[in-house]
Scaffold this motif. Structure first.
Motif, PDB file in Angstrom:
ATOM      1  N   VAL A  83       0.878  -1.168   0.000  1.00 29.86           N
ATOM      2  CA  VAL A  83       0.000   0.000   0.000  1.00 29.86           C
ATOM      3  C   VAL A  83       0.915   1.218   0.000  1.00 29.86           C
ATOM      4  O   VAL A  83       1.704   1.415   0.927  1.00 29.86           O
ATOM      5  CB  VAL A  83      -0.930   0.006   1.232  1.00 29.86           C
ATOM      6  N   ASN A  84       0.801   2.046  -1.008  1.00 30.19           N
ATOM      7  CA  ASN A  84       1.793   3.104  -1.248  1.00 30.19           C
ATOM      8  C   ASN A  84       1.542   4.349  -0.389  1.00 30.19           C
ATOM      9  O   ASN A  84       1.334   5.456  -0.897  1.00 30.19           O
ATOM     10  CB  ASN A  84       1.805   3.480  -2.733  1.00 30.19           C
ATOM     11  N   VAL A  85       1.569   4.139   0.916  1.00 32.30           N
ATOM     12  CA  VAL A  85       1.459   5.231   1.889  1.00 32.30           C
ATOM     13  C   VAL A  85       2.492   4.984   2.983  1.00 32.30           C
ATOM     14  O   VAL A  85       2.508   3.901   3.587  1.00 32.30           O
ATOM     15  CB  VAL A  85       0.054   5.311   2.522  1.00 32.30           C
TER      16      VAL A  85
ATOM     17  N   ILE B  25       1.742  -4.327   3.794  1.00 37.17           N
ATOM     18  CA  ILE B  25       1.722  -5.304   2.705  1.00 37.17           C
ATOM     19  C   ILE B  25       0.395  -6.050   2.772  1.00 37.17           C
ATOM     20  O   ILE B  25      -0.033  -6.491   3.844  1.00 37.17           O
ATOM     21  CB  ILE B  25       2.888  -6.301   2.808  1.00 37.17           C
ATOM     22  N   VAL B  26      -0.239  -6.208   1.614  1.00 37.40           N
ATOM     23  CA  VAL B  26      -1.542  -6.873   1.544  1.00 37.40           C
ATOM     24  C   VAL B  26      -1.518  -7.890   0.407  1.00 37.40           C
ATOM     25  O   VAL B  26      -0.651  -7.822  -0.478  1.00 37.40           O
ATOM     26  CB  VAL B  26      -2.673  -5.849   1.304  1.00 37.40           C
ATOM     27  N   PRO B  27      -2.463  -8.833   0.394  1.00 35.10           N
ATOM     28  CA  PRO B  27      -2.569  -9.736  -0.756  1.00 35.10           C
ATOM     29  C   PRO B  27      -2.812  -8.938  -2.035  1.00 35.10           C
ATOM     30  O   PRO B  27      -3.484  -7.904  -2.028  1.00 35.10           O
ATOM     31  CB  PRO B  27      -3.787 -10.596  -0.404  1.00 35.10           C
TER      32      PRO B  27
ATOM     33  N   ARG C 298      -9.130  -2.878  -1.283  1.00 42.70           N
ATOM     34  CA  ARG C 298      -9.638  -1.971  -0.257  1.00 42.70           C
ATOM     35  C   ARG C 298      -8.819  -0.689  -0.104  1.00 42.70           C
ATOM     36  O   ARG C 298      -9.348   0.382   0.179  1.00 42.70           O
ATOM     37  CB  ARG C 298      -9.676  -2.725   1.088  1.00 42.70           C
ATOM     38  N   PHE C 299      -7.495  -0.780  -0.285  1.00 43.26           N
ATOM     39  CA  PHE C 299      -6.607   0.342   0.027  1.00 43.26           C
ATOM     40  C   PHE C 299      -6.187   1.159  -1.196  1.00 43.26           C
ATOM     41  O   PHE C 299      -5.341   2.046  -1.093  1.00 43.26           O
ATOM     42  CB  PHE C 299      -5.350  -0.184   0.732  1.00 43.26           C
TER      43      PHE C 299
ATOM     44  N   CYS D  19      -6.167   5.019  -1.008  1.00 40.86           N
ATOM     45  CA  CYS D  19      -5.556   5.636   0.175  1.00 40.86           C
ATOM     46  C   CYS D  19      -4.448   6.607  -0.223  1.00 40.86           C
ATOM     47  O   CYS D  19      -3.574   6.275  -1.026  1.00 40.86           O
ATOM     48  CB  CYS D  19      -4.985   4.564   1.102  1.00 40.86           C
ATOM     49  N   LYS D  20      -4.487   7.789   0.357  1.00 38.85           N
ATOM     50  CA  LYS D  20      -3.469   8.811   0.111  1.00 38.85           C
ATOM     51  C   LYS D  20      -2.709   9.191   1.374  1.00 38.85           C
ATOM     52  O   LYS D  20      -1.585   9.695   1.296  1.00 38.85           O
ATOM     53  CB  LYS D  20      -4.120  10.074  -0.463  1.00 38.85           C
ATOM     54  N   THR D  21      -3.320   8.986   2.537  1.00 38.12           N
ATOM     55  CA  THR D  21      -2.731   9.409   3.805  1.00 38.12           C
ATOM     56  C   THR D  21      -2.747   8.259   4.805  1.00 38.12           C
ATOM     57  O   THR D  21      -3.427   7.242   4.600  1.00 38.12           O
ATOM     58  CB  THR D  21      -3.519  10.585   4.403  1.00 38.12           C
TER      59      THR D  21
END
Length: 280
Positions: free
Chosen positions: A102-104, A255-257, A262-263, A266-268
């Protein structure tokens, strides 16, 4: 009797179907986040006053000796997600299929080396090398980002009768790309920087591999001079060692599957935490 056996078989088949359906769901894993034991990720999940982390509401951490094991448990739905430092996370994504970052950035940290409190001159010498060899250190970091020209380092044999001739470094060689093993050799960003330091000081490099929880607390005993293990600076660790100047800016990531959507928006950090709450 045949009716009873048939009924029992039907119950077993139904239970198997129910289990299979549950196993295929996105949210069947318990509200546990896998982390490497003793790392910032564990404190981030559980909360810690020294680190300034509130913890992740509704989740608990499960510690592993390395993040790769946590990833396998995530794939097996024994944990829901994994949190680890960004560079090791990227290394895992490149090495293991079926996962993504997830790139946050969840945190802001600085890596430094922990030095024996009774060896201030050594700490100052390392600081001087880190300052004067910035271009060489940057090149080491960059080549591991590219995965090119990787060099393994052999550890000398520790000799307590020759302490003045050796630099003894404690590490946890399960944290690529900072420290890991290639056969009998040690590899990684920290390893090559410590080799550079040892060469500059005219010392033999001795590397002692141990569990991460023991790395910092081992310094100052059994001839160990320095801790080099992707160490984030914090007040708790400062009780055991004196840190050098920082050589790397780090952060924790989730880290997610790979199938998880869901993510994606996401930005923050607040976005990620809100989605984690939804996923409980």
């Amino acid at each position: 009797m045949k009716k009873i056996i048939s009924l029992a078989l039907c119950i077993l088949m139904l239970a198997s179907v129910v289990f299979s359906i549950a196993s295929c769901g996105n949210d069947v894993a318990p509200n546990i986040i896998g982390v490497q034991s003793g790392t910032t990720g564990q404190y981030y999940v559980d909360g810690d006053e020294d680190w300034g982390f509130k913890g992740i509401n509704g989740y608990e951490s499960k510690g592993y000796s390395n993040a790769g094991l946590a990833i396998q448990d995530m794939k097996n739905k024994a944990v829901k997600f994994v949190i680890v430092d960004k560079a090791p996370a990227q290394h895992l994504v490149n090495s293991i299929g079926g996962i993504k970052i997830v790139n946050v950035d969840l945190t802001k940290e600085e890596y430094a080396f922990g030095v024996d409190k009774n060896q201030e001159a050594l700490r100052q010498s390392i600081n001087t090398i880190l300052k004067n060899k910035k271009s060489e250190i940057k090149a080491i970091i960059n080549k591991y980002a590219k995965g090119e020209n990787i060099v393994g380092v052999e550890s000398a044999k520790k000799d307590l009768n020759r302490q003045a001739e050796q630099l003894v470094v404690a590490t946890n060689a399960a944290f690529a790309p900072f420290e890991y093993k290639d056969g009998d050799k040690f590899v990684g960003i920290d390893i090559e920087i410590m080799k550079l330091v040892a060469d500059e000081l005219g010392l033999e490099l001795v590397i002692e591999d141990m569990e991460f929880d023991s790395v910092v607390t081992s310094v100052g005993s059994h001839g160990i001079d320095v801790a080099a293990a992707g160490l984030s600076v914090n007040e708790t660790r400062k009780k055991s060692v004196n840190f050098t100047t920082s050589y790397y800016d780090a952060t924790q990531v989730l880290i997610v599957p790979e199938s998880t959507t869901r993510f994606e928006d996401c930005k923050t950090v607040a976005d990620v935490l809100a989605k984690l709450e939804e996923a409980r």
